[in-house]
Each structure stands twice: as C-alpha cells, then as structure tokens.
Enzyme design. Sequence first.
Site, PDB file in Angstrom:
ATOM      1  CG  ASP A  36      -2.270  -0.363   1.312  1.00 40.15           C
ATOM      2  OD1 ASP A  36      -2.521  -0.602   0.218  1.00 40.15           O
ATOM      3  OD2 ASP A  36      -2.964  -0.143   2.158  1.00 40.15           O
ATOM      4  CE  LYS A  58      -3.738  10.034  -5.464  1.00 39.47           C
ATOM      5  NZ  LYS A  58      -3.586  11.389  -4.850  1.00 39.47           N
ATOM      6  CG  MET A 173      -9.522   7.560   5.610  1.00 40.69           C
ATOM      7  SD  MET A 173     -10.337   6.038   4.708  1.00 40.69           S
ATOM      8  CE  MET A 173     -11.400   5.477   6.124  1.00 40.69           C
TER       9      MET A 173
HETATM   10  N1  SAH Z   1      -5.596   0.393   8.190  1.00 42.71           N
HETATM   11  C1  SAH Z   1      -5.179   1.611   8.642  1.00 42.71           C
HETATM   12  C2  SAH Z   1      -6.241   2.860   8.005  1.00 42.71           C
HETATM   13  C3  SAH Z   1      -6.209   2.864   6.732  1.00 42.71           C
HETATM   14  S1  SAH Z   1      -7.588   4.143   6.386  1.00 42.71           S
HETATM   15  C4  SAH Z   1      -4.818   1.595   9.977  1.00 42.71           C
HETATM   16  O1  SAH Z   1      -5.241   0.428  10.804  1.00 42.71           O
HETATM   17  O2  SAH Z   1      -4.188   2.839  10.435  1.00 42.71           O
HETATM   18  C5  SAH Z   1      -6.303   5.379   5.833  1.00 42.71           C
HETATM   19  C6  SAH Z   1      -6.354   6.313   7.059  1.00 42.71           C
HETATM   20  O3  SAH Z   1      -5.720   6.170   8.331  1.00 42.71           O
HETATM   21  C7  SAH Z   1      -5.750   7.709   6.803  1.00 42.71           C
HETATM   22  O4  SAH Z   1      -6.558   8.819   5.817  1.00 42.71           O
HETATM   23  C8  SAH Z   1      -5.633   8.165   8.190  1.00 42.71           C
HETATM   24  O5  SAH Z   1      -6.692   8.927   8.794  1.00 42.71           O
HETATM   25  C9  SAH Z   1      -4.882   7.092   8.877  1.00 42.71           C
HETATM   26  N2  SAH Z   1      -3.653   6.887   9.124  1.00 42.71           N
HETATM   27  C10 SAH Z   1      -2.964   5.845   8.590  1.00 42.71           C
HETATM   28  N3  SAH Z   1      -1.725   5.938   8.953  1.00 42.71           N
HETATM   29  C11 SAH Z   1      -1.615   7.174   9.681  1.00 42.71           C
HETATM   30  C12 SAH Z   1      -0.502   7.951  10.364  1.00 42.71           C
HETATM   31  N4  SAH Z   1       0.776   7.130  10.205  1.00 42.71           N
HETATM   32  N5  SAH Z   1      -0.838   9.066  11.045  1.00 42.71           N
HETATM   33  C13 SAH Z   1      -2.080   9.462  11.254  1.00 42.71           C
HETATM   34  N6  SAH Z   1      -3.161   8.799  10.407  1.00 42.71           N
HETATM   35  C14 SAH Z   1      -2.896   7.622   9.829  1.00 42.71           C
END
Ligand code: SAH
Length: 492
Positions: A36, A58, A173
């Site tokens: 990802d 992307k 998100m």
């Molecule tokens: N599976 C992931 C979430 C994916 S959805 C998890 O468990 O963390 C993507 C969203 O996750 C982003 O838009 C943001 O809101 C959050 N996110 C992922 N990594 C992040 C990080 N290092 N710091 C802050 N938000 C994060």
Amino acid sequence: MKKGMVYLVGAGPGDAELISVKGKRVLQQAEVVIFDRLINPFLLTYVKEDARLIYCGKQPCRHTLRQEDIQKEILIHARKGKTVVRLKGGDPAVFGRVGEEAALLAEHHIPYEIVPGITAGIAATAYAGVPLTHRVHSDSFAVVTGHGSKKSGAPEINWQALSKGVKTIVFYMGIKHLKTIATELISRGKTSETPVLVIQWGTYSKQRTVEGTLANIAHKVEQTGLTNPAIIVVGEVVALRSKLAWYDNRRLSGRSILIPGAEENHAALIDQLKQQGADVFAFPLLTDYAAVEREKLESLLGSAESKELVFLSADSVQLCLQAFGEHNLDFRHVHSPIYAADSSVRKRLRSVGIQAELLQDSHPLQLPVFIGKEAEVESARTQHPRQGEALILTKQRVSQKNIEAFQRLVAEQHVNSLLITSRSEARQLLTFLTLSGIGPKICAGLQVCCKGKDVKRLLQAGNIVVQSLIEDAELTELFNMFQTEERVVMEG
Ligand code: SAH
C-alpha cells in the site's frame, strides 16, 4: 504443485519498528509482496532479493489500483503456488478491506492468515501522549470513518449515539470533512469546548499535531495546511497531552536520516539518533554475490610459491576459505606466503590458523594476488605500483527492493537527510545511484552530511553536494549539526 499461501499483514502505522515479529517474518519469506501507499517503504528492505514487489497505491498516470485489480493480483500469484504478502498500513482489518480479501480467498479455497498490525488510532495517539481510555476521563473509545460512500463523501454516522455514548472518538480519513464532523458532534450533545487533536503522519519523526476544540479545530487545521494521512481524536483525554507528550518535542524530532550501510555497523549511533527523536533508515544499498572463478582458485595451488597472497579485508578471509570449500579444493595446497592488508585482517587470519605478515607500504611485492571483494581489489590495485593479479570473491548488484525502498523513502519525504560516515559507504551510494539509474540528482533536496574530508571529496566527485561536514562521528557534533542545520523543506 506447491500450494499458494496468502498473508494479509498489518505493517503498523509508520515507525518501522512497530510491525509485529510475525509480520516481519512472513515479509521475509514472501515471494510476492503487494503493498500500500501508507506503509513505511523501509519495510521493503526486509523482503528477499528476488521477491516480486507490486505497488497498489497511486500510480503516476493512473489512479489507484482498484480493489478488484488488487484482489485479482492476489489470486493470480496465490494460484501459481506463491507465498503472497498483502501489506497494508496500520491494521488490515481497520478500514483496510481485509473482509473482502479474506472472503475472496475463502471462496477460492486458498489458505490465508491475517496478521494484525497496530492501527493508526492506537499508535498515533500513544506517540502524541493521549491515552484512549483513562480511569477518570474515558471509559470507551470508538474508531470511526470520517469519509462516507455518498457522493459528497461526508460520513454517514449515527451522530446521536456517537456523541452521547462514546467518550473518546477517533476519526480516520476525516480531514476533508472535519467541519461537518465538529458541527454534528456539537449539535448532538458534545460541548463545543471538547478538546480535539489532529495527528498527521503519526509515529514518524515528521509527526505533526494541531490541538483545539470542536469549536475551532477546523479553522486551525485549515490554517496550518495539515493534510492526510491524519487522524482526529475527540475527547477529554486529549487534554492529558499537556503532561504526557513525549515524542514530538525531542532534540531531533523532524529529522529523518538515511544511512547507506548495514544497520549492525551503526547500531550504537542509530540507537542514539532514535532516542533523540530522529527516524533512521539504514540498509546496504548493494548486494554482494559470490563471483569466484574456479580457475583462479586453482591457479593458486601447488606451484604458486612465487606469488604473494594479500588478504584485503577481514571478510575476505572467510569468503576465500568458503570458496575453496565450495569448489572442493583444499587450502592446504596453497604454498604462497600470505599477507594481511592491516592488523584486523591479520587477526582474522590468525583466528583460522593462518599466520600472515603485515603488508607494509614499503614492502616490495613481486607477484601480488589481491584477494577481496571487487571494490577492495580495485582500490588496492590503484594503490600498489605493481598491478598484480586479483582474486575477486564477491561482486555487487542492485535489487528491485532497494531501488523501490530508496526511491520511495526520498520521494514520499520520509527522509530529509543523508549521513555518510565512510569511504566505502560513499562509494556504495555512488555505485547504487549509477547502477539503479536513479542518479545523484535525487540527493539534491536532502541535507547531506558526511564524516571526513576524503568522504566529502568522493561524494562531490560523484555530483553530490555536501552541506555539512563533521570530523568524527562524535555524537555531540552530529546532534548539534542535525539540530541546528535548517531542515530542508521539500516541495510536495
Ligand atoms: N488500516 C489503516 C487505516 C487505513 S485508512 C490503519 O489501521 O491505520 C487511511 C487512514 O488512516 C488515513 O486517512 C488516516 O486517517 C489514517 N492513518 C494511517 N496512517 C496514519 C498515520 N501514520 N498517522 C495518522 N493517520 C494515519
């Protein structure tokens, strides 16, 4: 036929050390890795040399690889009997579509395992000093999407239940709809003074936070220009941060350093830099592969008494003896005098029962045979007036995983500094940039720091501009340099 196996793995939120031990192990075993956009690219350095890496974030000219295409890709490789790792940011089951992927695998009778990861909501809050639950302030928390499937993208949530029923709410998100989120929560029961914290790039050294209340957070975030990936934490526990923050105000917070060399060669330094808040990514950019020719070994046997065997490095001792063994030859049939390039090499020779003389600069060699890795041999031959023969034990090549990791670390701005502490690592960097086709330009936006004038000269000859020079890798000098040098601001 070997049966395929799929691991749906959580990579953790950012800090590369937050992947699970199991996650790391299956990544090291994988033949195909489908990864990802939100994973730390450094994790790619763990995969096998010949593993196939497929990016599904992307693309430059296309949009994101669609979920159906990702699933198709997983199926194709699993059906070929491959071990596939689907590597996702955070936890695969938290807004990670693991449900769909697992269902598909079950339907096709492909064995799979789900390896949890630390989700951003848990990790970023921990690094920001915000406990999600607290005996006094919060007896519940919820993770909620801040993005809905409606055309507007606004989240479709039971706001009433959320506002009244949950003490700490973490939105993923949600940056785009922050205003809607705040307004809904206020109108359904939370006070406008409820503390809110937005955390961007949580658990990376570049982690940024904006703190406010439901009333003013949308405005504050807009002013700072903070964007995704970020989470929004709503609740009283946010106020505890003023006492508990531990991560983002350290001496080297915001510093992210790439070292082109093996982690184990810099272990103490890396520990110190990390303790001060820096991200450090250290990995050898080039891979050694055995390159010994049998005839070369045979030419050293028996009658070669007039030759002088010169071992150039401690590593070369082991590698050479190994090569004899692998070719079913016996080192005892070598009768030539043996020399060591320096005392560390002599020590290593002694440890395997070979007595060697130290090679003094003045020693007149008649028919030297330089034994070492390719780069060592080349450099010895330029230094010695008699060119001599060479026994090259290993050569170096670049692998897709290192190209991918290096390029992504720089392009995705996970790295803002390069630290080069030896001539051999400088050479390694330059060779890597040439062989990979990446070129030295990629270093232009980075703070390049090196140790010693000769390393600086080498880098500059390879078109890398060095901004900072330290005389020895004394930690205080290094810390001061990294602390005071202005951080390079890169264009997004
Ligand atoms: N599976 C992931 C979430 C994916 S959805 C998890 O468990 O963390 C993507 C969203 O996750 C982003 O838009 C943001 O809101 C959050 N996110 C992922 N990594 C992040 C990080 N290092 N710091 C802050 N938000 C994060």
